[in-house]
Design an enzyme around this catalytic site. Structure first.
Site, short mmCIF file in Angstrom:
data_model
loop_
_atom_site.label_atom_id
_atom_site.label_comp_id
_atom_site.label_asym_id
_atom_site.label_seq_id
_atom_site.Cartn_x
_atom_site.Cartn_y
_atom_site.Cartn_z
N HIS A 446 0.82 -0.80 0.25
CA HIS A 446 0.66 -0.11 0.21
C HIS A 446 1.07 0.88 0.01
CE1 HIS A 446 -3.73 1.87 0.00
NE2 HIS A 446 -4.63 1.19 0.49
N ASP A 450 -2.41 1.68 -5.09
CA ASP A 450 -3.73 2.17 -4.34
C ASP A 450 -4.79 0.90 -4.49
OD1 ASP A 450 -5.02 2.77 -6.77
OD2 ASP A 450 -3.43 4.40 -6.71
#
Length: 476
Positions: A446, A450
């Site tokens: 992350h 995204d």
């Protein structure tokens, strides 16, 4: 004092007379008085310590898994001595010398260290040993990796088996162009070189072989499948309860897992799951299986999953990237080296199929067959286990629908595939039909990926598998 043969440990001196009945100090000359000489009235050979050479990848210790020789056995150059296993791969060590094994320095499952003696070999003293060899009496010397050869001032990478093949065919490795990693010379390179020199016709490789599909009337009938639910079979060997705790060191691939998963804890994971309707792909695979079988390749669903992932990575290259330790730079990998997690007796291993972006589905299937065979035998090399850029884990072959896969650093994404189930679904007309459903679980880094990017990649991958004919538009 009767001395049959005397040799200084530093400056070598031999007494030519067969026996000396009077010990005369002047008969012996030592260049270093503190060194001791040794006597031998039995062996006429020279004992050489064969040290474990550097096998690359920063490996400093290995576990001895199997000895192919025992003390007293005769060996020749390139004969297999033992198999060792590091935390990255299994390697077969071969002899550099012709001689007799006098000592094994390790027992099975003991840790052997790079640069330390592996075995003692007695060689013919009349042949002599060059100063750089590991003679027992001489100080320890460093050695190049046993898969290297010094040719014209540069290193040529080749395994002992390849060197032996070259030697048997009188081929100089310096004249062969290596196509492996770091220009390593492979067996195929030797065979291709030999074919060019002799005009020999080699057996066709899967890449070059093109077999027309059989007519439907001649199609090999598929073996009947037992659709009944498989019942787990208990282990055949009896379980013995000792009542005592047992402590074992973590070695081999388990040790690699500890290192990799510890590094993975630093990555902020996020997950994304979806289901895939593989009804059309299941039908397509059934049609292609007989053709692949004629070519000597077992065709599973995984080659389609891998190729579809590669096509998706072309559109979303961030998923085929790596992040440096300082999190300041992202490297987009040109090659799609897609790893496949395999459950073996040695533990979890993740070999990868190299350059999937330029491979056909059939070529991927052929390479998977090779990796699975080597993985089952515990013979995967370092090249097969390193360099991965993206990973798929087919947990569904064991059981389970969902998983939470852990990213393998320095990769940034991984997918876990569940089992294929026959479930009812609705078509566009609202009618219920029997569908082949598989669930996929993605994990991504992350810090640079995204959720929207992961979802779009998954949707594209899903569209290729649900409509396999659409893959033809993007295949190269």
């Amino acid at each position: 004092v009767c001395i049959h043969r005397v040799r200084s440990c530093s400056g070598i001196q031999f007494i030519k007379s067969k026996y000396v009945c009077v010990f005369d100090k002047s008969a012996l000359k030592f260049s270093h008085q503190q060194r001791l000489f040794r006597t031998s009235a039995v062996s006429c050979g020279q004992i050489v310590q064969f040290k474990l050479s550097d096998i690359g990848e920063g490996i400093t210790e290995v576990t001895v898994k199997e000895w192919y020789i025992k003390e007293g056995d005769s060996v020749s150059q390139f004969d297999s001595i033992c198999e060792v296993q590091s935390d990255k791969a299994s390697v077969t060590i071969t002899s550099r010398y012709d001689g007799i094994i006098r000592k094994l320095h390790y027992n099975l499952d003991e840790i052997a260290y790079v640069g330390k003696p592996l075995v003692d070999i007695e060689i013919d003293a009349s042949k002599g040993v060059s100063p750089e060899e590991d003679v027992v009496e001489t100080p320890p010397m460093s050695h190049e990796e046993h898969t290297h050869q010094e040719i014209k001032g540069h290193k040529t990478l080749a395994t002992p088996a390849v060197r032996r093949l070259a030697m048997e065919n009188n081929i100089k490795l310096s004249e062969v162009v290596g196509t492996g990693k770091d220009n390593r010379i492979l067996k195929e390179d030797i065979l291709n070189y030999l074919a060019k020199q002799t005009g020999a016709i080699l057996p066709p490789s899967p890449k070059a072989e093109i077999v027309p599909p059989l007519p439907k009337s001649e199609t090999v009938p598929a073996a009947p499948k037992d659709r009944a639910r498989k019942i787990p079979v208990p282990v055949s060997r009896p379980i013995v309860f000792s009542g005592k705790d047992k402590t074992e060191p973590i070695t081999g691939f388990h040790k690699a897992m500890v290192k990799t998963m510890s590094a993975a804890l630093k990555i902020p994971h996020f997950g994304y799951c979806d289901e895939i309707d593989l009804t059309q792909l299941v039908q397509l695979r059934e049609e292609l299986k007989p053709v692949a079988q004629i070519r000597g390749v077992k065709l599973s669903f995984m080659p389609f999953f891998i190729k579809a992932a590669s096509l998706g990575l072309l559109q979303y290259p961030i998923l085929n990237a790596s992040l440096d330790e300082s999190c300041q730079n992202v490297t987009y990998k040109a090659s799609h080296n897609i790893g496949v997690a395999m459950d073996t007796e040695q533990g979890l291993i993740v070999p990868n199929v190299k350059n999937v972006q330029v491979c056909s589905v059939f070529e991927i299937a052929s390479e998977l067959n090779r990796l699975q065979s080597l993985g089952s035998a515990g013979q995967l090399g370092t090249n097969d286990l390193s360099g991965g850029t993206f990973t798929l884990s087919n947990i569904g072959t064991i059981g389970g629908t969902y998983a939470k896969p852990v990213i393998l650093p320095p990769e940034v994404a991984i997918g876990a595939l569940g089992k294929i189930q026959v479930l009812p679904r609705f078509n566009g007309k609202g009618e219920v039909f029997k569908a082949q459903i598989m669930n996929v679980s993605w994990s991504a880094d992350h810090r640079i990926i995204d959720g929207a990017t992961m979802a779009r990649f998954s949707n594209l991958w899903k569209s290729y598998l649900e409509n396999p004919a659409s893959m033809l538009l993007d295949l190269k």
